[in-house]
Scaffold this active site. Structure first.
Site, PDB file in Angstrom:
ATOM      1  N   ASN A 210     -10.872  -9.485  14.069  1.00 25.31           N
ATOM      2  CA  ASN A 210     -11.116  -9.605  12.632  1.00 25.31           C
ATOM      3  C   ASN A 210      -9.797  -9.992  11.907  1.00 25.31           C
ATOM      4  OD1 ASN A 210      -9.448  -7.245  11.915  1.00 25.31           O
ATOM      5  ND2 ASN A 210     -10.730  -6.425  13.361  1.00 25.31           N
ATOM      6  N   ASP A 279     -15.655  -2.494  16.383  1.00 24.26           N
ATOM      7  CA  ASP A 279     -16.567  -1.488  16.621  1.00 24.26           C
ATOM      8  C   ASP A 279     -17.545  -1.639  18.085  1.00 24.26           C
ATOM      9  OD1 ASP A 279     -16.127   0.044  14.462  1.00 24.26           O
ATOM     10  OD2 ASP A 279     -17.478  -1.286  13.082  1.00 24.26           O
ATOM     11  N   LYS A 289     -13.443 -19.144  32.138  1.00 23.73           N
ATOM     12  CA  LYS A 289     -13.664 -19.620  31.188  1.00 23.73           C
ATOM     13  C   LYS A 289     -15.435 -19.836  30.885  1.00 23.73           C
ATOM     14  CE  LYS A 289     -12.845 -23.098  27.726  1.00 23.73           C
ATOM     15  NZ  LYS A 289     -12.576 -24.557  27.811  1.00 23.73           N
ATOM     16  N   ASP A 306     -15.222   5.426  19.021  1.00 17.42           N
ATOM     17  CA  ASP A 306     -14.615   5.490  17.382  1.00 17.42           C
ATOM     18  C   ASP A 306     -13.432   6.614  17.588  1.00 17.42           C
ATOM     19  OD1 ASP A 306     -14.104   6.286  15.032  1.00 17.42           O
ATOM     20  OD2 ASP A 306     -16.136   6.013  14.250  1.00 17.42           O
ATOM     21  N   ILE A 307     -12.175   5.945  17.561  1.00 18.14           N
ATOM     22  CA  ILE A 307     -11.062   6.734  17.900  1.00 18.14           C
ATOM     23  C   ILE A 307     -11.009   7.810  16.648  1.00 18.14           C
ATOM     24  CG2 ILE A 307      -8.549   6.485  17.996  1.00 18.14           C
ATOM     25  CD1 ILE A 307      -8.846   3.594  18.536  1.00 18.14           C
ATOM     26  N   PHE A 324      -9.206   5.174   7.094  1.00 21.17           N
ATOM     27  CA  PHE A 324      -9.233   3.827   6.137  1.00 21.17           C
ATOM     28  C   PHE A 324     -10.854   3.584   6.105  1.00 21.17           C
ATOM     29  CE2 PHE A 324      -5.506   1.865   4.205  1.00 21.17           C
ATOM     30  CZ  PHE A 324      -4.427   2.842   4.749  1.00 21.17           C
ATOM     31  N   LYS A 338     -17.882   8.811   5.417  1.00 14.92           N
ATOM     32  CA  LYS A 338     -17.006   8.712   6.418  1.00 14.92           C
ATOM     33  C   LYS A 338     -15.854  10.134   6.413  1.00 14.92           C
ATOM     34  CE  LYS A 338     -17.545   3.961   6.899  1.00 14.92           C
ATOM     35  NZ  LYS A 338     -16.699   2.441   6.593  1.00 14.92           N
ATOM     36  N   LYS A 342     -16.475  12.070   9.881  1.00 14.60           N
ATOM     37  CA  LYS A 342     -15.123  12.076  10.956  1.00 14.60           C
ATOM     38  C   LYS A 342     -14.427  13.137  10.618  1.00 14.60           C
ATOM     39  CE  LYS A 342     -15.800   6.790  11.063  1.00 14.60           C
ATOM     40  NZ  LYS A 342     -14.954   5.706  11.689  1.00 14.60           N
TER      41      LYS A 342
END
Ligand code: CTP
Length: 400
Positions: A210, A279, A289, A306-307, A324, A338, A342
């Protein structure tokens, strides 16, 4: 706004070949809107002229202890009275020895001796001179006086040798200066920060990732260090240099990041997960390849751990856990969800659609949500945003 804005800095330059770097430092300080007044020794002027420093600082340069105006006669006392910090860079072996003895037979030495403000010394010299027991003893002596030493770096020296003695990098000196203007309110804390993206390989040349640049996480690490914390930074693949004084662990995949975080979590007081963890990952990473076929390609993805959630479920007493959230809509609702799911103390909401916020820009505008309140911060540099986050962490810990 930079933490150096408006700070009054007396820069003492001594006779080393690295004096030209002091000219660059002057420029960097002025760029951050610090007010710089330069004091040159006679030897320094043999390397770089007073005119250069006057032009770069925009202020008169001081060189003479015995000028004929009343202001010039008192300069050795007034310069430090009117400043916030005294920076000696580069500091030669000779100057360091004279300072250790408390000598005052040049304007710069007298200014340092009379100073009641923080003094930062940046040694620069040939390795043999630096490693000589006399110089080492003199540096220790300066530390005992309470002066701050920015240790010289290792590398190629002007004399052609390779070794210790290069003037420290500007970033290291800047960090030291900034730390003098910060509260010491994270001293004694162990903090872990994650930063950047993760990469999930598909084959030997391709990966899913990302746009995270890691800048927010790196800003959190440097600001925490300045405020006295012991900092570990677990960073995904980013093009950023290690912040001075921070332990940096470079990882690539979410699984590597998870391992690095879980191994260290038990000894941490604060964990901030600023990383944009993927994710999902490809179910298999092909050994060779992937070749293009006529029909296109279907990828099978599996979920990564999900750490943050895992940390929230297994948190030890005394841990402050901050997440975050990168959101494009329903920011506050998503943030609250969240925070709850979490099991966090604080969540920082990033608007990923703004052109001045979120990924790969220098500024950020975030919403801070804890169990009691939500606050929208103004558009700020990532460092200033990081300081607000640390202010909130300190407040949460005080009320825990
Ligand atoms: N996070 C994590 N491990 C993951 C995914 C996310 O530790 N596998 C952490 C991030 O570091 C961040 C927080 O969870 O601190 C929220 O990340 P975000 O991508 O906004 O949320 P997700 O939980 O992934 O939810 P969604 O993508 O559905 O919005």
């Amino acid at each position: 706004m930079s933490g150096l804005q408006g700070k009054r800095i007396v820069l003492g330059v001594t006779g080393s070949i690295a004096a030209f770097k002091a000219a660059e430092w002057t420029r960097s300080l002025v760029k951050e809107e610090a007010v710089v007044t330069v004091v040159l020794t006679e030897a320094a002027e043999r390397f770089v002229s007073a005119l250069t420093f006057a032009a770069l600082s925009g202020n008169p340069v001081h060189r003479d202890m015995f000028g004929d105006s009343p202001e010039a006669i008192m300069a050795h006392l007034n310069l430090s009275r009117e400043a916030d910090v005294l920076l000696v860079a580069p500091a030669t072996a000779q100057t360091i020895a004279a300072l250790a003895q408390g000598a005052a037979d040049s304007l710069l030495l007298a200014v340092v001796l009379a100073a009641r403000i923080p003094v930062v010394i940046c040694p620069a010299m040939n390795s043999n001179m630096l490693l000589h027991p006399a110089t080492q003893r003199n540096i220790r002596c300066l530390e005992e006086y309470g002066y701050h030493i920015v240790q010289p770096g290792t590398g190629e020296l002007a004399c052609g040798e390779v070794g210790d003695g290069r003037l420290a990098d500007w970033e290291a000196a800047r960090e030291k200066l900034l730390s003098l203007f910060q509260p010491d309110d994270l001293r004694g804390y162990r903090v872990l920060i994650t930063a950047g993206p993760t990469r999930e390989p598909l084959d030997p040349v391709r990966f899913l990732s990302n746009r995270s640049s890691g800048k927010m996480g790196f800003a959190l690490a440097s600001t925490a260090r300045r405020r006295g914390a012991g900092v570990t930074l677990v960073a995904g693949p980013v093009h950023l240099t290690d912040p001075p004084g921070v332990e940096v662990i470079r990882v690539t995949t979410a699984a590597e990041m998870a391992r690095a975080v879980f191994d260290r979590a038990p000894e941490m007081d604060v964990i901030i997960k600023a990383a944009a963890v993927a994710d999902f990952k490809p179910q298999v990473c092909e050994e060779h390849k992937i070749k293009k076929s006529e029909e296109g390609l279907r990828l099978e993805l599996v979920k990564n751990v999900d750490i943050l959630k895992e940390l929230g479920q297994n948190r030890h007493p005394g841990l402050t856990l901050v997440g975050f959230a990168a959101e494009s809509r329903r920011h506050v609702e998503e943030g609250r969800r969240k925070l709850r799911e979490k099991n966090l103390d604080l969540i920082v909401i990033n608007d990923i659609l703004g052109s001045t916020t979120g990924f790969d820009v220098e500024t950020n505008q975030v919403i801070l949500i804890d169990k009691q309140s939500s606050t929208t911060l103004p558009l700020l540099s990532k460092e200033a945003t990081a300081d607000h986050i640390w202010d909130r962490v300190v407040a949460i810990r005080q009320h825990a």
